[in-house]
Scaffold this motif. Structure first.
Motif, short mmCIF file in Angstrom:
data_model
loop_
_atom_site.label_atom_id
_atom_site.label_comp_id
_atom_site.label_asym_id
_atom_site.label_seq_id
_atom_site.Cartn_x
_atom_site.Cartn_y
_atom_site.Cartn_z
N HIS A 144 91.10 -18.83 9.69
CA HIS A 144 89.72 -19.72 9.51
C HIS A 144 88.95 -19.38 10.01
N ARG A 145 88.70 -19.57 11.90
CA ARG A 145 88.23 -18.90 12.44
C ARG A 145 87.30 -17.31 12.02
N TYR A 147 87.18 -15.96 9.96
CA TYR A 147 86.46 -15.87 7.90
C TYR A 147 85.24 -16.75 8.32
N ARG A 148 85.87 -17.16 9.53
CA ARG A 148 84.10 -18.17 9.56
C ARG A 148 83.11 -17.59 9.70
N ARG A 149 83.78 -16.71 10.75
CA ARG A 149 82.65 -15.83 11.73
C ARG A 149 82.12 -14.56 10.83
N PHE A 152 81.97 -17.15 5.45
CA PHE A 152 82.94 -17.66 5.40
C PHE A 152 83.07 -19.25 5.25
N ARG A 153 82.54 -20.00 3.72
CA ARG A 153 82.70 -21.63 4.41
C ARG A 153 83.84 -22.14 3.72
N PRO A 154 83.95 -23.74 4.13
CA PRO A 154 85.66 -24.26 3.79
C PRO A 154 84.70 -24.67 2.71
N HIS A 169 88.20 -20.91 1.52
CA HIS A 169 86.89 -20.13 2.00
C HIS A 169 86.16 -19.65 0.78
N LEU A 171 82.24 -17.09 0.53
CA LEU A 171 80.96 -15.98 1.15
C LEU A 171 80.39 -16.22 0.20
N ASP A 175 74.87 -15.45 1.83
CA ASP A 175 75.72 -15.67 3.82
C ASP A 175 76.09 -14.25 3.59
#
Ligand SMILES: CC(C)(COP(=O)(O)OP(=O)(O)OC[C@H]1O[C@@H](n2cnc3c(N)ncnc32)[C@H](O)[C@@H]1OP(=O)(O)O)[C@@H](O)C(=O)NCCC(=O)NCCS
Length: 184
Positions: A144-145, A147-149, A152-154, A169, A171, A175
């Motif tokens: 998750h960390r 992808y979010r970097r 991506f958003r949940p 997630h 994207l 974004d």
């Protein structure tokens, strides 16, 4: 000073079946597909050889190589058309990606970020694509960390195939455009 590693993504061929099957036995790969601590393979019994022989724009494996050495794989999928109905119901305008580094000594060295960057650029080069989806297990907080970097958003917690508890997630195109410069 050492030259930077050269990372490429190439389409997989039927000759890659052994490589992909070997990576399916790696504990860190097994851990990303199931929460079952007793699992001994990431393979879900899919016929890998048949899948590799029948690739198309709808469902394609990619192999990442660093200086010619295969280190990991990706799946690049049209979720509205893929044959398993995994993402159904879903409309047009999406791609779905999966990623796993098979070689344990290649983890955590920035290769995954570079693989995703290449694949995301290819996804968003298609004008019809509005967002890219990924389905990490809810338990895979390291992913998750990662992808979010990338921006991506949940989006949704979802149980796939009645067994895999995933935190989907997404994207969105805007974004990716915003975060593209920081991960290049
Ligand atoms: C997730 C993965 C593709 C990231 O690629 P990578 O080259 O290792 O990652 P990078 O070096 O570019 O970035 C490091 C980040 O990756 C994530 N990461 C590292 N090792 C990981 C692992 N074994 N599993 C999951 N994520 C991992 C962490 O978020 C890490 O960031 P941190 O420094 O804050 O801990 C890779 O670690 C991997 O293949 N992990 C196992 C399979 C997996 O979890 N795939 C995702 C399925 S949804």
């Amino acid at each position: 000073m050492r030259a930077a590693d050269h990372l490429t993504l190439r389409p997989a061929t039927p000759d890659d079946a052994g490589l992909l099957a070997a990576w399916d036995e790696e504990p860190h790969v097994i851990a990303c597909v199931t929460d079952d601590p007793e699992a001994t393979s990431a393979s879900k019994g899919d016929d890998l050889s048949a899948e590799l022989a029948d690739q198309s724009d709808i469902f394609r494996y990619l192999i990442a190589e660093v200086d010619g050495r295969p280190i990991g794989a990706m799946l690049d999928i049209d979720p509205a058309r893929e044959p398993y109905g995994y993402w159904a119901p879903i409309g047009d305008g999406f791609r779905a990606l999966d990623i796993w580094i098979g070689e344990a000594d290649a983890l955590g060295r920035g290769y995954g970020t570079r693989m995703m960057t290449l694949a995301l650029d290819a996804c968003f080069a298609r004008p019809e694509v509005q967002a890219v989806l990924i389905d990490p297990l809810t338990s895979n907080v390291d992913a998750h960390r990662f992808y979010r970097r990338l921006g991506f958003r949940p989006a949704e917690r979802r149980l796939f195939n009645d067994e895999n508890d995933c935190l989907v997630h997404r994207l969105d195109r805007a974004d990716w455009a915003a975060s593209r410069a920081s991960v290049a």
